[in-house]
Design a protein around this motif. Structure first.
Motif, PDB file in Angstrom:
ATOM      1  N   SER A   1       0.927  -1.061  -0.001  1.00 52.85           N
ATOM      2  CA  SER A   1      -0.028   0.076   0.055  1.00 52.85           C
ATOM      3  C   SER A   1       0.650   1.346  -0.010  1.00 52.85           C
ATOM      4  O   SER A   1       0.321   2.261  -0.574  1.00 52.85           O
ATOM      5  CB  SER A   1      -0.928   0.111   1.174  1.00 52.85           C
ATOM      6  OG  SER A   1      -0.515   0.109   2.296  1.00 52.85           O
ATOM      7  N   GLU A   2       2.188   1.047   0.435  1.00 53.35           N
ATOM      8  CA  GLU A   2       2.889   2.238   0.521  1.00 53.35           C
ATOM      9  C   GLU A   2       3.247   2.524  -1.070  1.00 53.35           C
ATOM     10  O   GLU A   2       3.393   3.821  -1.588  1.00 53.35           O
ATOM     11  CB  GLU A   2       4.171   1.961   1.204  1.00 53.35           C
ATOM     12  CG  GLU A   2       4.315   1.945   2.749  1.00 53.35           C
ATOM     13  CD  GLU A   2       5.516   1.838   3.301  1.00 53.35           C
ATOM     14  OE1 GLU A   2       5.777   1.836   4.508  1.00 53.35           O
ATOM     15  OE2 GLU A   2       6.486   1.563   2.758  1.00 53.35           O
ATOM     16  N   ALA A   3       3.749   1.699  -1.944  1.00 50.13           N
ATOM     17  CA  ALA A   3       3.759   1.754  -3.397  1.00 50.13           C
ATOM     18  C   ALA A   3       2.669   2.148  -3.906  1.00 50.13           C
ATOM     19  O   ALA A   3       2.748   3.262  -4.798  1.00 50.13           O
ATOM     20  CB  ALA A   3       4.238   0.362  -3.699  1.00 50.13           C
ATOM     21  N   LYS A   4       1.449   1.565  -3.615  1.00 48.18           N
ATOM     22  CA  LYS A   4       0.040   2.205  -4.423  1.00 48.18           C
ATOM     23  C   LYS A   4       0.047   3.535  -4.103  1.00 48.18           C
ATOM     24  O   LYS A   4      -0.458   4.476  -4.977  1.00 48.18           O
ATOM     25  CB  LYS A   4      -0.896   1.265  -4.014  1.00 48.18           C
ATOM     26  CG  LYS A   4      -0.882  -0.343  -4.530  1.00 48.18           C
ATOM     27  CD  LYS A   4      -2.143  -0.913  -4.083  1.00 48.18           C
ATOM     28  CE  LYS A   4      -2.367  -2.163  -4.768  1.00 48.18           C
ATOM     29  NZ  LYS A   4      -2.282  -2.385  -6.325  1.00 48.18           N
ATOM     30  N   ALA A   5       0.222   4.002  -2.774  1.00 49.65           N
ATOM     31  CA  ALA A   5      -0.033   5.330  -2.601  1.00 49.65           C
ATOM     32  C   ALA A   5       0.634   6.356  -3.254  1.00 49.65           C
ATOM     33  O   ALA A   5       0.458   7.478  -3.352  1.00 49.65           O
ATOM     34  CB  ALA A   5      -0.193   5.450  -0.813  1.00 49.65           C
ATOM     35  N   ALA A   6       2.133   6.101  -3.075  1.00 51.09           N
ATOM     36  CA  ALA A   6       3.222   6.743  -3.928  1.00 51.09           C
ATOM     37  C   ALA A   6       2.743   6.986  -5.213  1.00 51.09           C
ATOM     38  O   ALA A   6       2.884   7.930  -5.672  1.00 51.09           O
ATOM     39  CB  ALA A   6       4.490   6.227  -3.502  1.00 51.09           C
ATOM     40  N   VAL A   7       2.413   5.974  -5.801  1.00 52.66           N
ATOM     41  CA  VAL A   7       2.083   5.980  -7.302  1.00 52.66           C
ATOM     42  C   VAL A   7       0.851   6.748  -7.430  1.00 52.66           C
ATOM     43  O   VAL A   7       0.844   7.570  -8.590  1.00 52.66           O
ATOM     44  CB  VAL A   7       1.769   4.529  -7.842  1.00 52.66           C
ATOM     45  CG1 VAL A   7       1.348   4.971  -9.466  1.00 52.66           C
ATOM     46  CG2 VAL A   7       3.011   3.747  -8.025  1.00 52.66           C
ATOM     47  N   MET A   8      -0.082   6.742  -6.547  1.00 53.16           N
ATOM     48  CA  MET A   8      -1.295   7.585  -6.706  1.00 53.16           C
ATOM     49  C   MET A   8      -0.816   9.034  -6.762  1.00 53.16           C
ATOM     50  O   MET A   8      -1.331   9.935  -7.441  1.00 53.16           O
ATOM     51  CB  MET A   8      -2.129   7.199  -5.914  1.00 53.16           C
ATOM     52  CG  MET A   8      -3.582   8.035  -5.762  1.00 53.16           C
ATOM     53  SD  MET A   8      -4.851   7.371  -4.720  1.00 53.16           S
ATOM     54  CE  MET A   8      -4.445   7.798  -3.059  1.00 53.16           C
ATOM     55  N   ALA A   9      -0.028   9.328  -5.671  1.00 54.82           N
ATOM     56  CA  ALA A   9       0.331  11.004  -5.685  1.00 54.82           C
ATOM     57  C   ALA A   9       1.128  11.222  -6.742  1.00 54.82           C
ATOM     58  O   ALA A   9       1.132  12.409  -7.228  1.00 54.82           O
ATOM     59  CB  ALA A   9       1.074  11.076  -4.392  1.00 54.82           C
ATOM     60  N   LEU A  10       2.189  10.413  -7.313  1.00 59.28           N
ATOM     61  CA  LEU A  10       2.931  10.769  -8.398  1.00 59.28           C
ATOM     62  C   LEU A  10       2.183  11.112  -9.631  1.00 59.28           C
ATOM     63  O   LEU A  10       2.355  12.128 -10.462  1.00 59.28           O
ATOM     64  CB  LEU A  10       3.861   9.461  -8.661  1.00 59.28           C
ATOM     65  CG  LEU A  10       5.068   9.430  -7.542  1.00 59.28           C
ATOM     66  CD1 LEU A  10       5.593   8.066  -7.612  1.00 59.28           C
ATOM     67  CD2 LEU A  10       6.299  10.562  -7.824  1.00 59.28           C
ATOM     68  N   GLU A  11       1.149  10.181  -9.745  1.00 68.33           N
ATOM     69  CA  GLU A  11      -0.012  10.260 -10.991  1.00 68.33           C
ATOM     70  C   GLU A  11      -0.591  11.862 -10.723  1.00 68.33           C
ATOM     71  O   GLU A  11      -0.855  12.595 -11.692  1.00 68.33           O
ATOM     72  CB  GLU A  11      -0.911   9.564 -11.270  1.00 68.33           C
ATOM     73  CG  GLU A  11      -0.234   8.169 -11.751  1.00 68.33           C
ATOM     74  CD  GLU A  11       0.529   8.130 -13.003  1.00 68.33           C
ATOM     75  OE1 GLU A  11       0.092   9.341 -13.923  1.00 68.33           O
ATOM     76  OE2 GLU A  11       1.451   7.529 -13.390  1.00 68.33           O
ATOM     77  N   GLU A  12      -0.855  12.132  -9.668  1.00 63.55           N
ATOM     78  CA  GLU A  12      -1.638  13.460  -9.299  1.00 63.55           C
ATOM     79  C   GLU A  12      -0.658  14.627  -9.545  1.00 63.55           C
ATOM     80  O   GLU A  12      -1.087  15.607 -10.417  1.00 63.55           O
ATOM     81  CB  GLU A  12      -2.025  13.541  -8.068  1.00 63.55           C
ATOM     82  CG  GLU A  12      -3.330  12.539  -7.500  1.00 63.55           C
ATOM     83  CD  GLU A  12      -3.523  12.499  -5.897  1.00 63.55           C
ATOM     84  OE1 GLU A  12      -4.361  11.891  -5.619  1.00 63.55           O
ATOM     85  OE2 GLU A  12      -2.951  13.536  -5.326  1.00 63.55           O
ATOM     86  N   ILE A  13       0.418  14.547  -9.208  1.00 62.19           N
ATOM     87  CA  ILE A  13       1.332  15.802  -9.388  1.00 62.19           C
ATOM     88  C   ILE A  13       1.909  15.750 -10.826  1.00 62.19           C
ATOM     89  O   ILE A  13       2.136  17.022 -11.199  1.00 62.19           O
ATOM     90  CB  ILE A  13       2.451  15.877  -8.574  1.00 62.19           C
ATOM     91  CG1 ILE A  13       3.593  14.579  -8.527  1.00 62.19           C
ATOM     92  CG2 ILE A  13       1.987  15.907  -6.950  1.00 62.19           C
ATOM     93  CD1 ILE A  13       4.849  14.708  -7.804  1.00 62.19           C
ATOM     94  N   LYS A  14       2.012  14.730 -11.355  1.00 61.92           N
ATOM     95  CA  LYS A  14       2.131  14.841 -12.944  1.00 61.92           C
ATOM     96  C   LYS A  14       1.068  15.586 -13.625  1.00 61.92           C
ATOM     97  O   LYS A  14       1.323  16.293 -14.666  1.00 61.92           O
ATOM     98  CB  LYS A  14       2.317  13.464 -13.433  1.00 61.92           C
ATOM     99  CG  LYS A  14       3.642  12.620 -13.288  1.00 61.92           C
ATOM    100  CD  LYS A  14       3.709  11.405 -14.131  1.00 61.92           C
ATOM    101  CE  LYS A  14       3.904  11.277 -15.343  1.00 61.92           C
ATOM    102  NZ  LYS A  14       4.118  10.081 -15.867  1.00 61.92           N
ATOM    103  N   GLN A  15      -0.113  15.325 -13.235  1.00 61.83           N
ATOM    104  CA  GLN A  15      -1.261  16.092 -13.818  1.00 61.83           C
ATOM    105  C   GLN A  15      -1.324  17.603 -13.439  1.00 61.83           C
ATOM    106  O   GLN A  15      -1.978  18.442 -14.200  1.00 61.83           O
ATOM    107  CB  GLN A  15      -2.730  15.422 -13.392  1.00 61.83           C
ATOM    108  CG  GLN A  15      -2.794  13.851 -13.794  1.00 61.83           C
ATOM    109  CD  GLN A  15      -4.056  13.602 -13.301  1.00 61.83           C
ATOM    110  OE1 GLN A  15      -4.885  14.043 -12.572  1.00 61.83           O
ATOM    111  NE2 GLN A  15      -4.545  11.993 -13.634  1.00 61.83           N
ATOM    112  N   LYS A  16      -0.488  17.850 -12.553  1.00 63.66           N
ATOM    113  CA  LYS A  16      -0.317  19.312 -12.012  1.00 63.66           C
ATOM    114  C   LYS A  16       0.616  20.112 -12.800  1.00 63.66           C
ATOM    115  O   LYS A  16       0.782  21.115 -12.601  1.00 63.66           O
ATOM    116  CB  LYS A  16      -0.230  19.447 -10.463  1.00 63.66           C
ATOM    117  CG  LYS A  16      -1.132  18.953  -9.356  1.00 63.66           C
ATOM    118  CD  LYS A  16      -0.736  19.001  -8.116  1.00 63.66           C
ATOM    119  CE  LYS A  16      -1.671  18.535  -6.897  1.00 63.66           C
ATOM    120  NZ  LYS A  16      -2.873  19.385  -6.850  1.00 63.66           N
ATOM    121  N   GLY A  17       1.263  19.195 -13.788  1.00 72.07           N
ATOM    122  CA  GLY A  17       2.175  19.802 -14.507  1.00 72.07           C
ATOM    123  C   GLY A  17       3.629  19.438 -14.107  1.00 72.07           C
ATOM    124  O   GLY A  17       4.693  20.174 -14.517  1.00 72.07           O
TER     125      GLY A  17
END
Length: 321
Positions: free
Chosen positions: A57-73
């Protein structure tokens, strides 16, 4: 969570996360950007093996956040590596991230035993490491950060709860590894303030049959048992303890309550780290399962990187550390 299960703590993670944000972002003044290349981030957790109970779940949560900040530019590339619950394999994976992928940051690894050897590599190579659930008692250097709650916080919560409930005599069962022994040591030190009568027995992480130890405990007739043991052994321990008539049990960690084990865990006390509910809803919507105890810290680690680099526009490590 079954409504008959009791919780006793909720502030440890919040305090540590807020402290981490201040330290990571505010230690040094803002300077001009030093690179416009993509920021490279490695995620290094236990995604398989016994450590996956937290690391997946650490990996999944990190990936979720990484995809979010990619969408922020945010201009970034990320790499996902599995420690496989093995120190040697974790070091090999860390070396790949550092020397082949040339990452600027590593999120991870999971748990204390893996944290220090990987942190030493990060310090040697100038890679900033932020661990959601690993911590060392040693000062490893300026590139190493931990968002993990402290053993002292857990120990104090347990002792305070026992004292408030007029408990005098406590038997502690501790798994022999760095993490649980750090909690055990903290309980002993902080007990100077609480003056409870403590007895302890240590067990191997592979122990599944606790009946011999429970027989010893029965002879001591304690008011409460503290099960300071690895999560995968909790159900066996509680089930065997209840079969011998023990009903006053507190766990030093969190536990996943399911339809299969809720009767066994009924009226068992445990530490609840109070993960932010907005994060829980977001995680469950994406992955259709509940996040582990340290998932939110992995998510927050990504946003610490995002904020400390001014939205991925200012990779100045001197500013960050």
């Amino acid at each position: 969570m079954d409504k008959t299960t009791k919780t006793i703590i909720g502030l440890v993670i919040l305090v540590i996360i807020l402290g981490g944000v201040y330290y990571l972002v505010s230690k040094k003044p803002v300077t001009q950007p030093v690179s416009k290349e993509p920021i490279k981030i490695g995620v290094l957790t236990h995604q398989t093996g016994f450590g996956a109970i937290w690391g997946e779940s650490e990996a999944k949560a990190a990936v979720m956040a990484l995809e979010e900040i990619k969408q922020k530019g945010c201009n970034l590339i990320y790499f996902l590596e599995d420690c496989q619950s093995d120190v040697t394999k974790c070091i090999t994976a860390a070396n790949k991230l550092i020397n082949l992928d040339k990452v600027d940051f590593i999120i991870g690894p999971t748990w204390d035993e893996w944290f220090e050897p990987v942190a030493k590599l990060a310090e040697q190579t100038g890679v900033i490491l932020i661990s959601p659930s690993g911590k060392s008692e040693n000062d490893l250097g300026p590139y190493t950060f931990s968002l993990k709650y402290t053993a002292e916080g857990i120990a104090d919560a347990i002792l305070s709860f026992l004292k408030e409930n007029n408990v005098k005599n406590v038997f502690v069962v501790t798994t022999q590894n760095q993490y649980f022994e750090s909690i055990s040591n903290a309980i002993k030190i902080l007990n100077n303030n609480y003056q409870l009568e403590l007895t302890e027995e240590k067990v191997s992480p592979q122990t599944e049959d606790f009946r011999t130890i429970l027989s010893k405990i029965k002879n001591k007739n304690p008011d409460f048992i503290v099960a300071n043991i690895v999560e995968s052994n909790v159900i066996n321990f509680v089930k065997q303890a209840k079969q011998l008539g023990f009903n006053k049990i507190i766990l030093s960690g969190n536990v996943a309550v399911s339809s299969e084990n809720k009767d066994i865990l009924n009226n068992v006390y445990y530490i609840d780290f109070k993960i932010n509910q907005d994060f829980v809803v977001k995680y469950e919507k994406k992955y259709n399962k509940k996040p582990g105890p340290s998932a939110q810290m992995a998510y927050d680690a990504v946003y610490l990187i995002y904020k400390s680099t001014d939205g991925c526009n200012n990779l100045n490590k001197e500013r960050i550390i």
